[in-house]
Design an enzyme around this catalytic site. Structure first.
Site, PDB file in Angstrom:
ATOM      1  N   TYR A 181     -11.474   6.815   2.427  1.00 22.14           N
ATOM      2  CA  TYR A 181     -10.549   7.312   1.681  1.00 22.14           C
ATOM      3  C   TYR A 181     -10.882   8.395   0.909  1.00 22.14           C
ATOM      4  O   TYR A 181      -9.785   8.518  -0.090  1.00 22.14           O
ATOM      5  CB  TYR A 181      -9.904   6.266   1.219  1.00 22.14           C
ATOM      6  CG  TYR A 181      -9.808   4.594   1.764  1.00 22.14           C
ATOM      7  CD1 TYR A 181      -8.745   4.501   2.694  1.00 22.14           C
ATOM      8  CD2 TYR A 181     -10.826   4.068   1.418  1.00 22.14           C
ATOM      9  CE1 TYR A 181      -8.729   3.832   3.544  1.00 22.14           C
ATOM     10  CE2 TYR A 181     -10.583   2.605   2.170  1.00 22.14           C
ATOM     11  CZ  TYR A 181      -9.763   2.253   3.344  1.00 22.14           C
ATOM     12  OH  TYR A 181      -8.767   0.936   4.184  1.00 22.14           O
ATOM     13  N   HIS A 219      -0.510   7.472   5.144  1.00 24.17           N
ATOM     14  CA  HIS A 219      -1.900   6.761   4.938  1.00 24.17           C
ATOM     15  C   HIS A 219      -2.724   7.688   4.486  1.00 24.17           C
ATOM     16  O   HIS A 219      -2.967   8.413   5.471  1.00 24.17           O
ATOM     17  CB  HIS A 219      -2.339   5.811   6.087  1.00 24.17           C
ATOM     18  CG  HIS A 219      -1.641   5.112   5.928  1.00 24.17           C
ATOM     19  ND1 HIS A 219      -1.288   3.455   5.297  1.00 24.17           N
ATOM     20  CD2 HIS A 219      -0.402   4.713   6.599  1.00 24.17           C
ATOM     21  CE1 HIS A 219      -0.182   3.030   5.688  1.00 24.17           C
ATOM     22  NE2 HIS A 219       0.144   3.523   6.728  1.00 24.17           N
TER      23      HIS A 219
END
Length: 150
Positions: free
Chosen positions: A26, A104
């Site tokens: 991430y 995302h």
């Protein structure tokens, strides 16, 4: 309390842990740094941006319902894990008729099979995946551009 911003950034569960949670997946950007950058981008374009993050589905739904009633122009949405599970969150978006771009950080199509399905993509203006924190900026810019062209 100030009026609802023209645009809204909504982040779902565990995104408050950005920067420390699985940084290889991430990235190292924190949610606060992403919110700050997007607020500047909105302001430079003559708009306002409100931000919201919650780990509970009900809080996210409540916030979207308020945005729908208050005339929000659009939402940048990262539903987090609810991407793959939440019909209720999807229903909140369709019920309020909020325009939104789904974001995302990782490319969900290249991840585990259970992460490859989104309950939101087919009702979103568009979906941006796999560009890390930069995806949020792309989503806000796309949303503002779509608004300008409407």
């Amino acid at each position: 309390m100030r009026d609802l911003a023209q645009y809204l950034l909504v982040n779902g569960p565990n995104l408050n842990l950005l920067g420390e949670r699985e940084p290889k997946q991430y990235g190292r950007d924190t949610l606060a740094s992403i919110e700050s950058r997007l607020t500047v981008i909105a302001a430079e374009s003559g708009h306002e941006l409100d931000t919201f993050q919650a780990n509970s589905e009900g809080a996210l739904i409540d916030r979207l319902q308020v945005a729908g009633r208050d005339g929000c122009h659009g939402v940048v949405l990262n539903p987090g894990g609810y991407t793959h599970t939440s019909v209720a969150l999807r229903d909140a978006l369709t019920a309020t008729q909020l325009r939104f771009v789904e974001v995302h950080l990782s490319n969900i199509s290249a991840r585990e099979p259970f992460r490859q399905h989104s309950y939101f993509s087919d009702v979103a203006l568009g979906t941006i995946t796999g560009f890390g924190a930069h995806g949020y900026e792309l989503a806000l810019q796309a949303l503002m551009r779509a608004d300008a062209l409407a």
